[in-house]
Design a protein around this motif. Structure first.
Motif, short mmCIF file in Angstrom:
data_model
loop_
_atom_site.label_atom_id
_atom_site.label_comp_id
_atom_site.label_asym_id
_atom_site.label_seq_id
_atom_site.Cartn_x
_atom_site.Cartn_y
_atom_site.Cartn_z
N UNK A 71 14.71 -13.68 43.44
CA UNK A 71 15.37 -12.50 42.87
C UNK A 71 14.55 -11.89 41.73
N UNK A 72 13.53 -12.59 41.24
CA UNK A 72 12.65 -12.06 40.20
C UNK A 72 11.42 -11.38 40.79
N UNK A 73 11.24 -11.47 42.10
CA UNK A 73 10.04 -10.93 42.75
C UNK A 73 10.19 -9.44 43.04
N UNK A 74 9.08 -8.74 42.87
CA UNK A 74 9.03 -7.34 43.27
C UNK A 74 8.84 -7.27 44.78
N UNK A 75 8.98 -6.09 45.36
CA UNK A 75 8.76 -5.91 46.79
C UNK A 75 7.38 -6.39 47.23
N UNK A 76 6.31 -5.97 46.54
CA UNK A 76 4.97 -6.45 46.92
C UNK A 76 4.81 -7.97 46.79
N UNK A 107 10.16 -28.79 52.71
CA UNK A 107 11.07 -28.73 51.57
C UNK A 107 11.37 -27.28 51.21
N UNK A 108 12.64 -26.96 51.07
CA UNK A 108 13.14 -25.62 50.73
C UNK A 108 12.85 -24.56 51.79
N UNK A 109 12.57 -24.99 53.02
CA UNK A 109 12.35 -24.03 54.10
C UNK A 109 13.60 -23.18 54.33
N UNK A 110 14.77 -23.79 54.24
CA UNK A 110 16.00 -23.03 54.48
C UNK A 110 16.24 -22.01 53.38
N UNK A 111 15.86 -22.35 52.16
CA UNK A 111 15.96 -21.38 51.06
C UNK A 111 15.01 -20.22 51.31
N UNK A 112 13.79 -20.51 51.73
CA UNK A 112 12.83 -19.45 52.01
C UNK A 112 13.34 -18.51 53.11
N UNK A 113 14.03 -19.07 54.11
CA UNK A 113 14.62 -18.24 55.17
C UNK A 113 15.75 -17.38 54.59
N UNK A 114 16.63 -18.00 53.82
CA UNK A 114 17.81 -17.28 53.33
C UNK A 114 17.46 -16.13 52.39
N UNK A 115 16.36 -16.23 51.68
CA UNK A 115 15.98 -15.14 50.77
C UNK A 115 14.95 -14.21 51.38
#
Length: 176
Positions: A71-76, A107-115
């Motif tokens: 949520x802190x990342x910009x589009x690029x 590890x955290x693959x599901x988080x990477x998918x969800x965001x």
């Protein structure tokens, strides 16, 4: 080990998903199995990694990258992360073809998918086209239906109480 590798999923909002996955990696390595680990959304400074990198049966894939919350990342920045994770998934798939690994921990693959930083199709393709005997461990907060269908073990870890709710931050050696 059985002839068919199974898929383990630790998901939910509770503490301990990575710890469960790393514990299974330790168990596998202790039995002489080769383990490949890739951590999404983490910069490689976790103390479990510092310890487990010393075990010759456990290999960490990928560069140590500095990361921030999605949520802190910009589009690029998000697009750069998506490209990096696509590249790493391809590299992991190729490494699994070239080297004999028994366990893969994403590890955290599901988080990477969800965001939105890892396409679900990239993850399901990796699962569907893995070596037959490869055991896979996935962690993250939410559980996509496509992963639920593929999972052999599903463990939901839910938070009932956490020190963060009282303003106590992550502690070295305990939460990271």
């Amino acid at each position: 080990m059985t002839e068919t590798g199974l898929i383990h999923v630790y998901y939910g909002d509770g503490k301990g998903k990575t710890t469960c996955g790393m514990g299974l990696c330790c168990r596998a390595a202790g039995a002489g199995l080769r383990v490949l680990v890739f951590q999404f959304m983490k910069d490689g400074r976790g103390n479990e990694r510092q310890f487990l990198e010393k075990d010759p049966n456990i290999v960490f894939a990928g560069n140590r990258r500095s990361v921030c919350f999605s949520f802190q990342m910009s589009g690029p920045q998000k697009e750069e992360e998506r490209a990096y994770y696509r590249k790493m998934a391809a590299a992991i798939r190729e490494r699994l073809r070239q080297e004999p690994f028994d366990v893969l921990f994403l590890d955290e693959a599901l988080y990477a998918v969800s965001c939105g930083l890892l396409e679900e199709s990239v993850l399901t393709d990796l699962l569907d086209n893995r070596p037959e005997r490869l055991e896979v461990i996935l962690t993250g907060g939410t559980l996509p239906e496509a992963i639920r269908e593929r999972a052999d073990y599903l463990s939901r870890i839910s938070k009932e109480k956490h020190p963060y709710d009282r303003g106590i931050g992550a502690r070295n050696g305990i939460e990271f």
